[in-house]
Motif scaffolding. Sequence first.
Motif, mmCIF file in Angstrom:
data_model
loop_
_atom_site.group_PDB
_atom_site.id
_atom_site.type_symbol
_atom_site.label_atom_id
_atom_site.label_comp_id
_atom_site.label_asym_id
_atom_site.label_seq_id
_atom_site.Cartn_x
_atom_site.Cartn_y
_atom_site.Cartn_z
ATOM 1 N N UNK A 1 11.734 22.412 6.575
ATOM 2 C CA UNK A 1 11.667 21.164 7.349
ATOM 3 C C UNK A 1 10.237 20.633 7.459
ATOM 4 N N UNK A 2 9.261 21.551 7.517
ATOM 5 C CA UNK A 2 7.865 21.129 7.633
ATOM 6 C C UNK A 2 7.307 20.602 6.318
ATOM 7 N N UNK A 15 7.101 24.131 -2.401
ATOM 8 C CA UNK A 15 8.120 24.620 -1.479
ATOM 9 C C UNK A 15 9.179 25.403 -2.243
ATOM 10 N N UNK A 16 9.581 24.891 -3.376
ATOM 11 C CA UNK A 16 10.594 25.569 -4.179
ATOM 12 C C UNK A 16 10.079 26.921 -4.652
ATOM 13 N N UNK A 17 8.775 26.976 -4.966
ATOM 14 C CA UNK A 17 8.197 28.248 -5.367
ATOM 15 C C UNK A 17 8.203 29.261 -4.234
ATOM 16 N N UNK A 18 7.953 28.802 -3.016
ATOM 17 C CA UNK A 18 7.952 29.699 -1.859
ATOM 18 C C UNK A 18 9.331 30.313 -1.625
ATOM 19 N N UNK A 19 10.370 29.511 -1.810
ATOM 20 C CA UNK A 19 11.719 30.007 -1.548
ATOM 21 C C UNK A 19 12.118 31.118 -2.511
ATOM 22 N N UNK A 35 12.259 30.507 7.083
ATOM 23 C CA UNK A 35 12.382 29.759 5.828
ATOM 24 C C UNK A 35 12.824 28.324 6.105
ATOM 25 N N UNK A 36 13.793 28.170 6.982
ATOM 26 C CA UNK A 36 14.285 26.826 7.287
ATOM 27 C C UNK A 36 13.210 26.005 8.005
ATOM 28 N N UNK A 88 9.613 13.729 2.177
ATOM 29 C CA UNK A 88 10.719 12.772 2.153
ATOM 30 C C UNK A 88 11.944 13.314 1.429
ATOM 31 N N UNK A 89 11.891 14.606 1.043
ATOM 32 C CA UNK A 89 13.026 15.203 0.364
ATOM 33 C C UNK A 89 14.164 15.507 1.320
#
Length: 291
Positions: free
Chosen positions: A46-47, A13-17, A41-42, A51-52
């Motif tokens: 959320x998806x 997810x961090x890579x996608x952002x 992006x948001x 658990x982050x």
Amino acid sequence: MVVIVLEKCPLALRGDLTKWLQEISLGVYVGKVSARVRDELWKRVCEECKNGRATMVLSARNEQHLAFQVHNTTWEPIDFDGITLMMHPSPARTKELGRKRAGWSNAAIRSKARKSMGGSAPIEPEEYVVFDVETTGLDVDRDEIIEIAAIKVVHGEESSRFHEIVRPKGRVPRKITELTGMTDELLDSQGVELSLAMEGFLSYVGDDIVVAHNVAFDSGFIQASCEECDLDDFDNDCIDTIALAKKKLPKAPNYRLKTVLDLLHLDNERPHRAESDCEATLHLFRKLIEM
């Protein structure tokens, strides 16, 4: 302008952002995108957050010129006479998250495991991770991690493995090389930076229960490395096979891993290497539960 802050979220997810926003600090993303891209992006955050926790600050046409959105956090935006403030802790949100997570997160599993391990007939958790670290010494303030390994078990079956050799800042003492077989040359050629290894390990473990032999030692080095790399605390619930061994083998001469394995006729193919020690600890854990 958009700011998104992530805590304990998957690396993917961090890579996608980073395709849309600039990471200015660990887990902090800043950029200017259209409202459509921002909302997508948001939605993805959320998806995929699992658990982050995530918080987004965005430009808005109000007196403050900004608005907030949160996911899985106890901090909650509230309206105070037309001004949005962040309330912490929010009793209503804390209660809501408690209800929401009770049925699907690892919280219920961990609670069940704690009760089980504390009784006379411990059971194997539904999901857990056995882990081990090799270090340059015993002093958590001075010595460094040189190897991390973990084995994930789901419903009694091995699910996957994690393994990283870590390149230390200093040299490896000769006695550690003699013990582990790991040389400076091996660590320089095959090792990764500590921050990369720690991010991968924390993402791999997630919120699962962790099992280790002398868990205070391994967890101590993991926590110290988290602080050094400016990562979230390593606060997973733990099971120590030493504590179990003391209950099941009260007359053992000591509770070093090799001693306990020998008493129970269990093998360890490559002692003092993280992956082999993980395998041995997993077999030990199951044997102790059976006893």
